[in-house]
Design a protein around this motif. Structure first.
Motif, PDB file in Angstrom:
ATOM      1  N   GLU A 262       1.011  -0.753  -0.178  1.00 29.47           N
ATOM      2  CA  GLU A 262      -0.090   0.186   0.123  1.00 29.47           C
ATOM      3  C   GLU A 262       0.563   0.825  -0.149  1.00 29.47           C
ATOM      4  O   GLU A 262       0.218   2.263  -0.763  1.00 29.47           O
ATOM      5  CB  GLU A 262      -1.099  -0.217   1.451  1.00 29.47           C
ATOM      6  CG  GLU A 262      -1.758  -0.823   1.221  1.00 29.47           C
ATOM      7  CD  GLU A 262      -2.518  -0.949  -0.210  1.00 29.47           C
ATOM      8  OE1 GLU A 262      -3.268  -0.236  -0.655  1.00 29.47           O
ATOM      9  OE2 GLU A 262      -3.938  -1.466   0.285  1.00 29.47           O
ATOM     10  N   LEU A 263       1.856   1.522   0.813  1.00 34.19           N
ATOM     11  CA  LEU A 263       2.192   2.552   1.252  1.00 34.19           C
ATOM     12  C   LEU A 263       3.579   2.752  -1.031  1.00 34.19           C
ATOM     13  O   LEU A 263       3.635   3.683  -0.867  1.00 34.19           O
ATOM     14  CB  LEU A 263       4.240   2.814   2.055  1.00 34.19           C
ATOM     15  CG  LEU A 263       3.516   2.241   3.343  1.00 34.19           C
ATOM     16  CD1 LEU A 263       4.986   0.961   4.365  1.00 34.19           C
ATOM     17  CD2 LEU A 263       2.901   3.201   3.451  1.00 34.19           C
ATOM     18  N   ARG A 264       4.345   1.495  -0.663  1.00 33.63           N
ATOM     19  CA  ARG A 264       4.961   1.812  -2.777  1.00 33.63           C
ATOM     20  C   ARG A 264       3.537   2.139  -3.327  1.00 33.63           C
ATOM     21  O   ARG A 264       3.732   3.462  -3.906  1.00 33.63           O
ATOM     22  CB  ARG A 264       5.523   0.236  -2.637  1.00 33.63           C
ATOM     23  CG  ARG A 264       6.454   0.782  -3.672  1.00 33.63           C
ATOM     24  CD  ARG A 264       6.321  -1.061  -4.150  1.00 33.63           C
ATOM     25  NE  ARG A 264       7.286  -1.427  -3.639  1.00 33.63           N
ATOM     26  CZ  ARG A 264       7.207  -2.430  -2.207  1.00 33.63           C
ATOM     27  NH1 ARG A 264       5.983  -2.879  -2.769  1.00 33.63           N
ATOM     28  NH2 ARG A 264       7.588  -2.344  -1.206  1.00 33.63           N
ATOM     29  N   LEU A 265       2.047   1.403  -3.703  1.00 33.60           N
ATOM     30  CA  LEU A 265       1.584   2.201  -4.298  1.00 33.60           C
ATOM     31  C   LEU A 265       1.243   3.552  -4.162  1.00 33.60           C
ATOM     32  O   LEU A 265       0.792   4.324  -5.451  1.00 33.60           O
ATOM     33  CB  LEU A 265       0.425   1.251  -4.295  1.00 33.60           C
ATOM     34  CG  LEU A 265      -1.412   1.729  -5.859  1.00 33.60           C
ATOM     35  CD1 LEU A 265      -0.257   2.033  -7.041  1.00 33.60           C
ATOM     36  CD2 LEU A 265      -2.002   0.909  -5.571  1.00 33.60           C
ATOM     37  N   THR A 266       0.764   4.133  -2.951  1.00 31.93           N
ATOM     38  CA  THR A 266       0.629   5.367  -2.845  1.00 31.93           C
ATOM     39  C   THR A 266       1.073   6.348  -2.725  1.00 31.93           C
ATOM     40  O   THR A 266       1.682   7.735  -3.592  1.00 31.93           O
ATOM     41  CB  THR A 266       0.455   5.955  -0.922  1.00 31.93           C
ATOM     42  OG1 THR A 266      -0.988   4.950  -0.648  1.00 31.93           O
ATOM     43  CG2 THR A 266      -0.077   7.092  -1.311  1.00 31.93           C
ATOM     44  N   ALA A 267       3.168   6.383  -2.544  1.00 28.74           N
ATOM     45  CA  ALA A 267       3.898   6.888  -3.110  1.00 28.74           C
ATOM     46  C   ALA A 267       3.935   7.381  -4.897  1.00 28.74           C
ATOM     47  O   ALA A 267       4.399   8.041  -4.777  1.00 28.74           O
ATOM     48  CB  ALA A 267       5.708   6.325  -2.191  1.00 28.74           C
ATOM     49  N   ALA A 268       3.915   5.819  -5.282  1.00 31.81           N
ATOM     50  CA  ALA A 268       3.980   6.083  -6.601  1.00 31.81           C
ATOM     51  C   ALA A 268       3.046   6.756  -7.349  1.00 31.81           C
ATOM     52  O   ALA A 268       3.961   7.707  -8.401  1.00 31.81           O
ATOM     53  CB  ALA A 268       4.611   4.545  -6.704  1.00 31.81           C
TER      54      ALA A 268
END
Length: 761
Positions: A262-268
């Motif tokens: 989830e963190l990676r998708l949002t930061a992306a």
């Protein structure tokens, strides 16, 4: 949300070589796979490449690439996967290209291993870096999402993939094998071989890629006002040039793999990304307790975020099921920095779990220790369905009280017992989420998503209806379609219980709609196209989206049908009757369960009356909430009731539409029990908390199954008037007898289908 369901969904998403229709007629290939089958797989795959045909190009390339990889034709596989990536990026769900890219890395690594005589790990690292150097952050995040890890049981696990392959192999008998079976077998083999080969190397490579793209913080403790603390995880775009709005997922599901995904998708997507855990999870000391502290704790995390130098002071929250509940728990206190919500399939404690209509639901029994015991999640025990189903069955057959479940298991379950202490919707439950006028103060944009097949839909609709009731000017949208609990918060499943959903309903909620919504709120982007009114719903069978200002305005018409039995035939009729329908149920009888391995009934008419309408006019649509008034005479002080609506097609097939569940003594007021007077006529009025939308097939009939709840999946109300959780078969007494008077009726949101401006869009 039950995590074994999420795990199955992620595993299906992760594998590009998931099962797909294969069209090869009755073609067969020679087969002598031996005990393991590996030795013959390359030759078998090579033969299938020649024989395999499939008209859908994407499906063909998907299956063909698996065959080519297994046949060791890595250049050919790379070309097939390259074409598949292009097709999927141009399709309705472009991020589905991630699966093919994941296998492109593998194909390139195998080619380098053979051509350059490199150790596979070195070849794989080289291929990974080469491919990922060409990917933007968003698609890279989705390629990574399917790798999983050895530490977390949410991604595909090599051991399980191997077991699945061997199970499929064991079914292959004889000297020939059909091409269709060959493709399924080779795909299972290739998935097992591939993940076993590259999984040992992916964690380090993922970390390396993350460090190149993002600033990744170590988990941190944030204090709460009452002296406790909660764990937060942070990931930030590395090349940010200014403070950013933050998207927060706050959850009791403390799982590093899910969190990093989830963190990676949002930061992306260019946001500051934060995941927070309920107190007692992660680094937080003490034991977690579901629901009781999440509002205060999420508010503390929001206030902490707003003070960080990378934050622009604006926070949006997202997530489904429990993570949807935490959004409303936080909004109850209206923290200043909280500016938008996107709750999906949202839990409403005391309303839809751990009880619905004040009927306690058994599936929450293992869920409580699953989330509360330990700093992480006890996946292995929680996922042991055979154990839990056996426990529920033993309890049912024993006739013991509902509170005796943990006695039968041999292990205390204090949280479950605490919930049973509150059978009414009392102050314990009301403290957890907004009530009444508290909704009026929630003046931020909200997008709720849920599905017709979502067991928790009732909770999501509760928030929508209460928010719109107390704050009519609120910018709150509902998007609802033919989705289940996972699909309505993640990506729509194409087929649910045999029903192939309409093309317009194939929405990607968590990977696409989520960021369209927050871009609209925080960045001045366009509002998502489907949000044309407060209520936005897909009409199943019509392939159209329709829009209404409120749930009560979805209905294309209204028709009152009475529950009538005449000449021994139970029907839904336009006029009442002076005759009654009698239902008798022996609540003390406990040897009446179907065999444990029996398939579930399409239409469960146990302990039920089945009322069927005449054929409906062509073009009939049912959209909205059904309600009713039941005039009954019962010989006991209480009973639990379920009403399930079906479409019965001309073919005889049943299609479930909606259902209502409640304890009779709470139907007027969920916060106050009002027992029935045995032998006296009682009127039970209700409005369902679930909605649906369906265009009936020509010649279909409407069926209502009205039943008394008596099953292992919930508490069993003996009708004595005592606390239901303490009742046993000793309280059953004589069989329950309910006389359903012919004045009982259902009000149905049904009528001729209205036109829509977005048909087929």
């Amino acid at each position: 949300m039950p995590k074994h369901i999420v795990r199955r969904w992620i595993m299906a998403l992760a594998l590009v070589f998931a099962a797909a229709p294969v069209m090869a007629g009755t073609a067969t290939l020679p087969w002598n796979g031996g005990s393991s089958g590996e030795a013959g797989i390359p030759d078998l795959a090579a033969g299938a490449i020649v024989a395999y045909v499939e008209p859908d190009r994407a499906t063909y390339l998907d299956n063909l690439a698996a065959l080519q990889l297994a046949a060791r034709r890595y250049d050919d596989a790379a070309r097939s996967l390259g074409e598949l990536v292009v097709l999927r990026k141009a399709g309705v769900q472009p991020l589905d290209a991630a699966g093919a890219i994941r296998w492109q890395v593998y194909a390139r690594a195998r080619k380098a291993e053979a051509a350059m005589r490199l150790p596979f790990g070195e070849a794989y690292a080289r291929a990974f870096r080469e491919v990922f150097a060409t990917l933007d952050d968003v698609i890279a995040s989705q390629v990574i999402a399917g790798f999983g890890s050895d530490e977390e049981p949410y991604g595909p696990q090599p051991a399980q993939l191997r077991a699945d392959y061997l199970a499929l192999l064991a079914q292959r008998k004889g000297n020939v094998i059909a091409v269709t079976d060959t493709v399924a077998l080779v795909k299972a083999y290739q998935a097992a071989e591939g993940y076993a080969a590259f999984r040992p190397f992916t964690a380090k490579l993922i970390d390396e890629d993350d460090r190149r793209r993002y600033d990744v913080w170590e988990p941190k403790l944030v204090p709460t006002p009452d002296g406790a603390s909660v764990t937060v995880l942070v990931m930030l775009p590395r090349h940010r040039t200014a403070p950013l709005p933050t998207l927060l997922g706050f959850t009791i599901y403390a799982n590093p793999w899910w969190s990093s995904t989830e963190l990676r998708l949002t930061a992306a997507h260019g946001y500051a990304a934060v995941v927070g855990y309920s107190r007692g999870k992660g680094l937080s000391p003490g034991q977690a307790v579901p629901y009781e502290h999440d509002g205060v704790d999420a508010d503390a995390a929001i206030e902490w975020i707003a003070k960080q130098p990378w934050s622009d002071g604006r926070v949006g929250m997202y997530g489904g099921s429990y993570n949807g509940f935490t959004q409303w728990a936080a909004a109850k206190h209206r923290p200043k920095a909280l500016r938008a919500l996107m709750p999906s399939v949202t839990v409403a404690p005391g309303i839809d779990v751990p009880m619905e209509g004040n009927v306690s639901l058994t599936f929450v029994y293992p869920w409580a220790p699953y989330v509360a015991e330990g700093k992480g999640l006890d996946e292995e025990h929680y996922g042991d369905n055979a154990h839990w189903n056996g426990l529920y069955r033993r309890w049912y057959e024993s006739g013991k009280s509902y509170r005796a479940l943990d006695e039968l298991e041999g292990k205390p379950n204090p949280i479950f017992q605490r919930w049973l202490d509150h059978p009414s919707y009392d102050a314990y439950w009301r403290e957890m989420i907004p009530q009444g006028r508290e909704f009026a103060a929630i003046d931020i944009p909200v997008l709720t998503t849920t599905g017709y097949f979502d067991g928790g839909q009732i909770g999501a609709l509760h928030y929508v209806r209460e928010h719109q009731r107390y704050n009519p000017r609120a910018e709150h949208y509902l998007l609802i379609g033919p989705w289940d609990h996972v699909g309505a918060q993640r990506k729509a499943r194409p087929v649910i219980d045999g029903y192939a959903i309409d093309p317009v309903a194939k929405i990607d909620i968590s990977r696409v709609l989520r960021y369209q919504w927050f871009d609209y709120v925080f960045r001045g982007g366009a509002k998502p196209d489907l949000l044309k009114d407060r209520i936005n719903y897909e009409v199943m069978g019509a392939n159209v989206w329709k829009h209404a200002p409120g749930v009560d305005r979805m209905a294309p018409g209204k028709r009152r049908l009475f529950l009538v039995t005449e000449d021994g035939v139970a029907g839904l009729r336009d006029r009442p009757s002076t005759r009654s329908s009698l239902l008798a149920v022996d609540l003390g009888k406990r040897d009446d369960l179907p065999p444990a391995d029996a398939p579930p009934a399409v239409l469960d008419d146990r302990n039920a009356l089945v009322f069927t309408s005449d054929p409906l006019p062509a073009g009939t649509e049912l959209s909205g909430l059904f309600s009713g008034k039941l005039d009954v005479v019962a010989n006991k002080r209480d009973f639990d009731l379920r009403i399930v609506l079906y479409e019965k097609k001309v073919s005889g097939e049943y299609f479930q539409l909606s259902w209502y569940l409640a304890r009779a003594s709470y139907m007027e007021d969920r916060s106050r029990r009002q027992l029935l007077v045995p032998g006296k006529r009682t009127t039970l009025a209700f409005t369902n908390g679930r909605t649906t939308s369906r265009l009936f097939e020509p010649g279909s009939r409407l069926v209502a199954v009205v039943s008394v709840v008596k099953e292992p999946g919930s508490s069993i109300n003996m009708g004595s008037g005592k606390e239901v959780g303490t009742e046993s078969v000793a309280d059953a007494g004589e069989p329950l007898r309910i006389e359903w008077l012919g004045s009982s009726y259902l009000d149905l949101p049904i009528g001729p289908a209205r036109a829509s401006s977005v048909a087929g869009k």
